[in-house]
Write a protein that holds these residues in place. Sequence first.
Motif, PDB file in Angstrom:
ATOM      1  N   GLN A 244       1.064  -1.270   0.008  1.00  0.00           N
ATOM      2  CA  GLN A 244      -0.136  -0.128  -0.023  1.00  0.00           C
ATOM      3  C   GLN A 244       0.955   1.277  -0.007  1.00  0.00           C
ATOM      4  O   GLN A 244       1.593   1.517   0.984  1.00  0.00           O
ATOM      5  CB  GLN A 244      -0.864   0.063   1.390  1.00  0.00           C
ATOM      6  N   GLY A 282      -7.703   6.234   2.340  1.00  0.00           N
ATOM      7  CA  GLY A 282      -8.538   5.136   1.695  1.00  0.00           C
ATOM      8  C   GLY A 282      -9.705   4.898   2.800  1.00  0.00           C
ATOM      9  O   GLY A 282      -9.960   5.907   3.470  1.00  0.00           O
ATOM     10  N   SER A 283     -10.181   3.622   2.922  1.00  0.00           N
ATOM     11  CA  SER A 283     -11.218   3.217   4.029  1.00  0.00           C
ATOM     12  C   SER A 283     -10.511   3.288   5.218  1.00  0.00           C
ATOM     13  O   SER A 283      -9.322   3.267   5.546  1.00  0.00           O
ATOM     14  CB  SER A 283     -11.721   2.014   3.644  1.00  0.00           C
ATOM     15  N   ARG A 285     -10.792   1.335   7.490  1.00  0.00           N
ATOM     16  CA  ARG A 285      -9.957  -0.084   7.697  1.00  0.00           C
ATOM     17  C   ARG A 285      -8.530   0.163   7.021  1.00  0.00           C
ATOM     18  O   ARG A 285      -7.704  -0.491   7.650  1.00  0.00           O
ATOM     19  CB  ARG A 285     -11.010  -1.137   7.528  1.00  0.00           C
ATOM     20  N   ASP A 286      -8.655   0.534   5.773  1.00  0.00           N
ATOM     21  CA  ASP A 286      -7.385   0.635   5.161  1.00  0.00           C
ATOM     22  C   ASP A 286      -6.458   1.531   6.032  1.00  0.00           C
ATOM     23  O   ASP A 286      -5.160   1.020   6.113  1.00  0.00           O
ATOM     24  CB  ASP A 286      -7.634   1.355   3.827  1.00  0.00           C
ATOM     25  N   GLU A 289      -5.208  -0.546   9.259  1.00  0.00           N
ATOM     26  CA  GLU A 289      -3.904  -1.380   8.603  1.00  0.00           C
ATOM     27  C   GLU A 289      -2.707  -0.823   8.056  1.00  0.00           C
ATOM     28  O   GLU A 289      -1.575  -1.248   8.671  1.00  0.00           O
ATOM     29  CB  GLU A 289      -4.459  -2.332   7.750  1.00  0.00           C
ATOM     30  N   THR A 290      -2.939  -0.055   7.289  1.00  0.00           N
ATOM     31  CA  THR A 290      -1.902   0.634   6.718  1.00  0.00           C
ATOM     32  C   THR A 290      -0.924   1.398   7.775  1.00  0.00           C
ATOM     33  O   THR A 290       0.372   1.458   7.892  1.00  0.00           O
ATOM     34  CB  THR A 290      -2.072   1.633   5.444  1.00  0.00           C
TER      35      THR A 290
ATOM     36  N   GLN B 244     -14.772   3.799  -5.892  1.00  0.00           N
ATOM     37  CA  GLN B 244     -13.933   2.836  -6.100  1.00  0.00           C
ATOM     38  C   GLN B 244     -14.119   2.456  -7.441  1.00  0.00           C
ATOM     39  O   GLN B 244     -15.159   1.736  -7.819  1.00  0.00           O
ATOM     40  CB  GLN B 244     -14.315   1.544  -4.975  1.00  0.00           C
ATOM     41  N   GLY B 282      -8.050  -5.668  -4.441  1.00  0.00           N
ATOM     42  CA  GLY B 282      -7.802  -4.736  -3.188  1.00  0.00           C
ATOM     43  C   GLY B 282      -7.705  -5.814  -2.024  1.00  0.00           C
ATOM     44  O   GLY B 282      -7.685  -7.149  -2.211  1.00  0.00           O
ATOM     45  N   SER B 283      -8.091  -5.390  -0.701  1.00  0.00           N
ATOM     46  CA  SER B 283      -8.006  -6.103   0.378  1.00  0.00           C
ATOM     47  C   SER B 283      -9.325  -6.948   0.146  1.00  0.00           C
ATOM     48  O   SER B 283     -10.215  -6.537  -0.556  1.00  0.00           O
ATOM     49  CB  SER B 283      -7.941  -5.360   1.723  1.00  0.00           C
ATOM     50  N   ASP B 286     -12.202  -4.653   1.164  1.00  0.00           N
ATOM     51  CA  ASP B 286     -12.554  -3.834  -0.145  1.00  0.00           C
ATOM     52  C   ASP B 286     -13.436  -4.698  -0.900  1.00  0.00           C
ATOM     53  O   ASP B 286     -14.181  -3.924  -1.516  1.00  0.00           O
ATOM     54  CB  ASP B 286     -11.375  -3.564  -0.670  1.00  0.00           C
TER      55      ASP B 286
END
Lengths: 455, 455
Positions: A244, A282-283, A285-286, A289-290, B244, B282-283, B286
């Motif tokens: 990412q 991103g979202s 959740r992204d 995580e990132t 997206q 994506g994840s 996602d």
Amino acid sequence: MLSPELLRDLRELLPNDRLYSDPTDCYAYAYDNSRKIFPPDAVAFPITADEVQAITLLCNKYKTPLTPRGRGTGTAGGCLPEHGGIELSLERMLQIITIDPANRVIVAEPGVLNQSVQDAAHPHGFFWPPDPSSAMYCSIGGNIATSAGGPHAVKYGTTRDHVLGLKAVTGSGKVIKTGCYTSKGVVGYDLTRLLIGSEGTLAIITEATLKLTALPQATGGVTAYFYDTASCATAIIAIMALPQIPSAVEFLDKGSLNLIRGRFPDMLPPDADAMLMIEVDGSLRDITETTTSVISACQNNGLLNAEQTGDTATLWKTRKALSPLLRDIAPKKINEDIVVPVNSLPDFLKELAQLCDNYQITNVNFGHAGNGNIHVNLLIDPDDEDESRRAYQCLDNIFDLVIQFNGTLSGEHGIGREKRSYITKEIDSATLNLMKDIKKIFDPNNILNPGKLFP
Amino acid sequence: MLSPELLRDLRELLPNDRLYSDPTDCYAYAYDNSRKIFPPDAVAFPITADEVQAITLLCNKYKTPLTPRGRGTGTAGGCLPEHGGIELSLERMLQIITIDPANRVIVAEPGVLNQSVQDAAHPHGFFWPPDPSSAMYCSIGGNIATSAGGPHAVKYGTTRDHVLGLKAVTGSGKVIKTGCYTSKGVVGYDLTRLLIGSEGTLAIITEATLKLTALPQATGGVTAYFYDTASCATAIIAIMALPQIPSAVEFLDKGSLNLIRGRFPDMLPPDADAMLMIEVDGSLRDITETTTSVISACQNNGLLNAEQTGDTATLWKTRKALSPLLRDIAPKKINEDIVVPVNSLPDFLKELAQLCDNYQITNVNFGHAGNGNIHVNLLIDPDDEDESRRAYQCLDNIFDLVIQFNGTLSGEHGIGREKRSYITKEIDSATLNLMKDIKKIFDPNNILNPGKLFP
């Protein structure tokens, strides 16, 4: 001196309030952010492509230099009328012609501010990714002329990745239309990208079809402090190896941190010699995580502290504190924007420090480390001739170092007049001659921004 | 006929197994996927940039056409030696020079297959996004010459978005180096992108620095069937309005579905007249979210069924079933790759159907709908002269329609020889003349792929 006939013809074409010839009026168009001063003989303010063409044809007729200008925020002197003549200010071509969210397109005139494009795109859930630090007051015409980037280029690319097509007037006064309105197209040569980054030497952009990008759902960030530059550079590599890509990876070196400490003694951990500001988007959740991955990538022996920032304002606080301080020292610095491959950053920064030591030049380095794009600032006392001489010798060596590392002399500022004497370090003569031949095709009389970009 | 002196000089330069002059040997290099046949007088297989330069200089000396060729998978006839002369097959320049995952870069020679780049990038967690349907056996040199795209261009862009720099030999035999090795760079004119998509008319690419992209964590998909084309086109707009962007939005029309039904009667719902295959990546989270959004965007009165597909193979099953059927009818079709703005798809497809009705031409349309890039196939019986005539009249009208809708004549195939007589529909004479002047600079003797791209 301007030919009286040209001035007469221009007066026939443009009303008084769109043609300045009084030196006092013209002076405001004599400089840009390179801090050099070259007053034009006159400043013309076209508001239509037809007027741009008519002015260009007149300048060809009278063999008078014509220098296009966005909002004068460039740092390479690209818009300075070095040889006098007419300064062509596009700042009154301000129309947003089309807002087409369904096709993710905005069509706009060159004087439209970058920020105005963002404001027009935002209600539809979009933005235009190029984000130079001058975004609030620079124009898209200038962005296109330099292929402007900014912190978010690490994820989103620079201007050349976000323009679908252009209308322009060539140096010889021909009206051309390049590219297309759609997200795909391969008909004919890619003149769109030939013009992007050509710094007003080939054609004057009169309209741009901009490709919009969906706004991220959210943004987050990480601030990381390091005991030394080497550990910080190692962390940059680890971050850029993550699948990412963060939306920004900004670096401040010891010189930058010390500049901030001079004004804000308590803002920074006293032991920190280097800092990263990493933005992720991103979202939600992204981001979670990132952020975790980024903090983990920062872990090495030299890490002082890496933590998630509560909001974007907090993330950018240090960078924003640096900006006015840099402006204060601006007349006393040589400001460059070299790029090296990300993997070379540790060695490059080490050798850069060594060079500055050798030449006894104080330096402040910061910038878009995710692209390997470092703003190298050499601080000089303008009254100290010996220091100035040493600084320019040092700069010459820095450019050689950049080329050794397979880097490039400019990531986003361009060549303009400031770096033209160095361009042969990067571009061989056959390739440079081809560029000169292309210039001759677009601008056979060498009217358009003469002397720029080439050595 | 080839000059015996040129052949003698070439024989001195190249060993026998890298220079074909026997017509039988040469015949394999006489055609591409446009199905036209133009045998070269000789085929040269250079393996170094020096050899490419030497051959180019010889062709200039003897004023003999030189036509670069990747793997002959193009559909626009771009690599056909229309005027005889030397076919320059780059297929033996097969070296991957650098794999540099830390900087997300692969440097490769032009003959390297697209698939070989993917294979080299994959173990490091990367891929190179251009994905023409010929990816298994087309070369990156050819991809660059045409700015090749494919289904994933909707999210990732085409070749021009994924090349950092090039080495090349111009038509006049000069060795040039364009672009840089870093992800940012604005030094000099963007010759990299001028060469990308120039279809071998300006220079022969001898080395390319490719920008890699991180592999998505996972992929998923949605298959959607519609009662009619209009409803399907409406769904495409709704999908492309989602923040997206899916990694592919592929469309099959009634003609395509009927072709499949002819071979596989039970593969498709009998009531479906249009179909979408939407890939998301994506994840895993996602994918779940985007899949739900895509299915929701498909909802309209004309939706027959939209559901998540279990795996990518299932998703692409229908498209893969179509490919051999299309090959079967290949000699009997005119295959185009026009693009219209996504928002215009409903009206465009309606008017396209009307045109084909008027001219009584059977057509099969499918393609990369997320970019508005539709492969329009007009089916003709080659023995029916009247039908052929009507088909070409219909095609002319289709191109006019595309331009009316602010579209472009080619999204990924290029102009080559197949579409050159239509290029003036899209490009005005001032712009086209500028392109011709650029061609003259790179190739003053008009040696390199003469007659291509221009009307």
